[in-house]
Structures are given as C-alpha cells and as structure tokens.
Design an enzyme around this catalytic site. Structure first.
Site, PDB file in Angstrom:
ATOM      1  N   TYR A 102       0.850  -1.188   0.000  1.00  0.00           N
ATOM      2  CA  TYR A 102       0.000   0.000   0.000  1.00  0.00           C
ATOM      3  C   TYR A 102       0.890   1.244   0.000  1.00  0.00           C
ATOM      4  O   TYR A 102       1.833   1.337   0.787  1.00  0.00           O
ATOM      5  CB  TYR A 102      -0.906  -0.001   1.231  1.00  0.00           C
ATOM      6  CG  TYR A 102      -1.722   1.258   1.388  1.00  0.00           C
ATOM      7  CD1 TYR A 102      -2.908   1.422   0.676  1.00  0.00           C
ATOM      8  CD2 TYR A 102      -1.295   2.293   2.218  1.00  0.00           C
ATOM      9  CE1 TYR A 102      -3.655   2.581   0.811  1.00  0.00           C
ATOM     10  CE2 TYR A 102      -2.041   3.454   2.358  1.00  0.00           C
ATOM     11  CZ  TYR A 102      -3.213   3.593   1.644  1.00  0.00           C
ATOM     12  OH  TYR A 102      -3.942   4.748   1.762  1.00  0.00           O
ATOM     13  N   HIS A 103       0.563   2.212  -0.849  1.00  0.00           N
ATOM     14  CA  HIS A 103       1.403   3.410  -1.025  1.00  0.00           C
ATOM     15  C   HIS A 103       0.883   4.553  -0.163  1.00  0.00           C
ATOM     16  O   HIS A 103      -0.226   5.040  -0.358  1.00  0.00           O
ATOM     17  CB  HIS A 103       1.394   3.828  -2.495  1.00  0.00           C
ATOM     18  CG  HIS A 103       2.575   4.647  -2.902  1.00  0.00           C
ATOM     19  ND1 HIS A 103       2.984   5.762  -2.232  1.00  0.00           N
ATOM     20  CD2 HIS A 103       3.451   4.489  -3.933  1.00  0.00           C
ATOM     21  CE1 HIS A 103       4.048   6.276  -2.825  1.00  0.00           C
ATOM     22  NE2 HIS A 103       4.360   5.517  -3.860  1.00  0.00           N
ATOM     23  N   GLY A 104       1.668   4.967   0.809  1.00  0.00           N
ATOM     24  CA  GLY A 104       1.308   6.120   1.628  1.00  0.00           C
ATOM     25  C   GLY A 104       1.589   7.427   0.910  1.00  0.00           C
ATOM     26  O   GLY A 104       2.078   7.442  -0.225  1.00  0.00           O
ATOM     27  N   GLU A 119      -2.423   6.695  -5.758  1.00  0.00           N
ATOM     28  CA  GLU A 119      -2.818   6.267  -4.415  1.00  0.00           C
ATOM     29  C   GLU A 119      -2.127   7.112  -3.349  1.00  0.00           C
ATOM     30  O   GLU A 119      -2.722   7.457  -2.325  1.00  0.00           O
ATOM     31  CB  GLU A 119      -2.467   4.791  -4.226  1.00  0.00           C
ATOM     32  CG  GLU A 119      -2.970   4.192  -2.927  1.00  0.00           C
ATOM     33  CD  GLU A 119      -2.785   2.684  -2.916  1.00  0.00           C
ATOM     34  OE1 GLU A 119      -3.777   1.969  -3.149  1.00  0.00           O
ATOM     35  OE2 GLU A 119      -1.634   2.221  -2.700  1.00  0.00           O
TER      36      GLU A 119
END
Length: 322
Positions: free
Chosen positions: A116-118, A189
């Site tokens: 998951y890309h912050g 994202e």
C-alpha cells in the site's frame, strides 16, 4: 557598551512604529504548530539528500574505502549498508519502527512484494533498510518516472536499483532471483488516498502480469499508521486531482512528519497459480492486502491514537500477521 544599548533601543523604537511586536509574537505562537507540520516533511527530504551525499562520496572514493574495510564485495554493497544503517536508526528512534512477519521474506530466490502506497513511501525505505541489514538482501523497487528528474536521484536509484519498470524489465529482475516491490496504486494512491486506507489501483493489472510471467509468489505488505505519519491537506481535492491528471506529477501538498508508531506487516506469500488470469490474481492480491489493513489498522486512522501507539500501555490489541 552604551553605544550598543542606544543602537538596540533605536532599532526597537523604529520597529515598533511599523510592526506591532506583541501581535507578531502572538501570531507566531498561534501559527507555530501549523508551520511545524509543513516543515517536518523537509526533514525526510534532507535525509534523502544526506543519503545522496554519502553515496556520492562513496562513489568518488570507493577504492580507498574498499581497501580500508578490506572487502571484495560488489561496488555498491558497502555504500548501501551505510545508508541503510542511517535510515534504520532513524526508523527505530523516530517511529519505533517494527517489522512483523520478516520470516515471510525468502532467504533466497525471487518474490514480488506488493504494498500500500502512503503519501510518502517512507515505510519502504525503512523496510528495505531492515532487510538489507538483517537478511543481506536488496529490494529492487519500481518508482515513478518523475523521480528520475530530481537532482541526486540518479545516484540513489543506481545504488538501490530503483527503476521506472516495464513488464519485461520487472520479469527480468525476478528471473535473476531478486526481490521486487511494486505499488499498483502508485503516485495516484499516494496523492489521493486517505486515512480510510482504501486501495486506489484503478484496474491496474501490470504487477499481476509480471508475477504470472515470472512464475513467482506475491507477498502483500502494509504499514500500520502510514497515513497518520503524512497526510494531504484535505482541501481542493477535485482541483488537485484534475491538475494531477493533466501533469502526472505529485501536486497535492502534504503535511506531517509526525513521530507515530510504524509497524510493517508482511503477509504470507501467495503461491504462483498458472490457472489465474491477471484480473483474478489482482483481485486475490487486493483481498489479501485489504485483510492486512483491516486486521492491523484503526479505520479511520487517527494521528492522536497513532502517537499513543508508541507507548505499549496505550497500544490497541491487534491480531498477529496472518
């Protein structure tokens, strides 16, 4: 001495004519927390450029350094470990960084890591550093093309094998027996995700094609409280989305750099299955990643509670990594 006192008094008298000093001090104190939230991200930018300087110096004086440490290893390996030690120390001190599920990273052989890309992928810098130091392996990483236009990024990408990546180049990296990390959501994202941690993959299946063609397992990864460390400003979202779609570079301002608790959860590998289509595999990986998020992340995320997570008595109980 008297001259200095007179000069100081005259300067204050002059300033008081044009500036309300009491009001200025009050305004400064009022805005100081806001100023800090936008200055803290610069600390991480500075850390990136410190890494660049270290690698640049190492590149210039590699032969002398290598003779000093008496090692015949590959060109960048010693320099990488110096930088990894810097980032790992920062991770431990500033975020109390932990990795849960390190045993799911293979000691040898290829694997595709999907994460998951912050707002800033600082967790991948931390994770890569930890794996370099503990497992003596490097995660090859796919980065957006705009990064390679930044000063100094060329040296960093050369040392840590960061590349824009195509399906064929990614397959080649994996077939050579390496670890490879991809975020299907990418910059989109990063820019438009929020503290509800929804996956914004927009039907991207490139990573699934890579895994199927290379015949490798996929390892889902998620970092707890990632969105509480850095966030977007939360206003003018539609405007910045249109601007991003036009220019394809990060334009949405971020703030933060808060010392919240970070824990990266590494899920069990999803074995290669030749019966799956890229679309089926994308859905399977998305489901596995969402399970990690739902098991280990407070939703919606809270900066206050993420700060409390630094202290064990306040840390909410969560399931172990599946």
């Amino acid at each position: 001495m008297e001259y200095l006192k007179d000069m100081t008094k005259n300067l204050l008298d002059f300033l008081s004519i044009y500036i309300d000093l009491d009001y200025s001090l009050w305004l400064y104190r009022l805005l100081w927390p806001l100023i800090v939230t936008f200055l803290l991200p610069l600390v991480f930018v500075a850390l990136i450029y410190i890494s660049f300087v270290m690698l640049f110096i190492y590149k210039l004086h590699r032969e002398v350094i290598m003779r000093a440490v008496r090692t015949d290893r590959k060109f960048w390996e010693f320099g990488r470990k110096l930088v990894a030690a810097l980032w790992d120390a920062h991770a431990r001190i500033y975020h109390g960084y932990e990795v849960i599920g390190m045993e799911n990273i293979p000691e040898t052989g290829p694997a595709l890591m999907v994460y998951y890309h912050g707002a800033i992928p600082i967790d991948m810098y931390y994770l890569n550093s930890r794996i370099i130091l503990q497992k003596d392996r490097l995660i090859y990483t796919i980065g957006d093309r705009f990064l390679f236009k930044l000063p100094g990024w060329g040296t960093i990408s050369e040392a840590f094998h960061v590349s824009p990546g195509t399906v064929q180049s990614c397959v080649g990296i994996l077939k050579e027996g390496n670890l490879l990390a991809i975020s299907p959501g990418g910059v989109y994202e990063a820019q438009f995700g929020d503290h509800y941690y929804e996956l914004l993959w927009r039907n991207r299946v490139g990573f699934a094609k890579v895994a199927l063609e290379a015949k490798v397992p996929i390892i889902p990864c998620f970092t707890q409280n990632l969105r509480e460390g850095f966030r977007q400003v939360g206003i003018f979202r539609n405007f910045f989305m249109k601007l991003y779609n036009a220019v394809r570079i990060p334009v949405y301002p971020i703030y933060g750099g808060f010392p919240v608790k970070f824990r990266t959860f590494i899920g069990r590998p999803l074995a290669y299955d030749p019966t799956l289509t890229p679309e089926d595999l994308q859905l399977k990986v998305a489901t596995a990643l969402e399970e990690l998020i739902n098991s280990h992340q407070r939703i919606p995320g809270s900066i206050f509670h993420a700060l409390l997570d630094r202290f064990p008595p306040f840390r909410s109980k969560r399931k172990d990594c599946k």
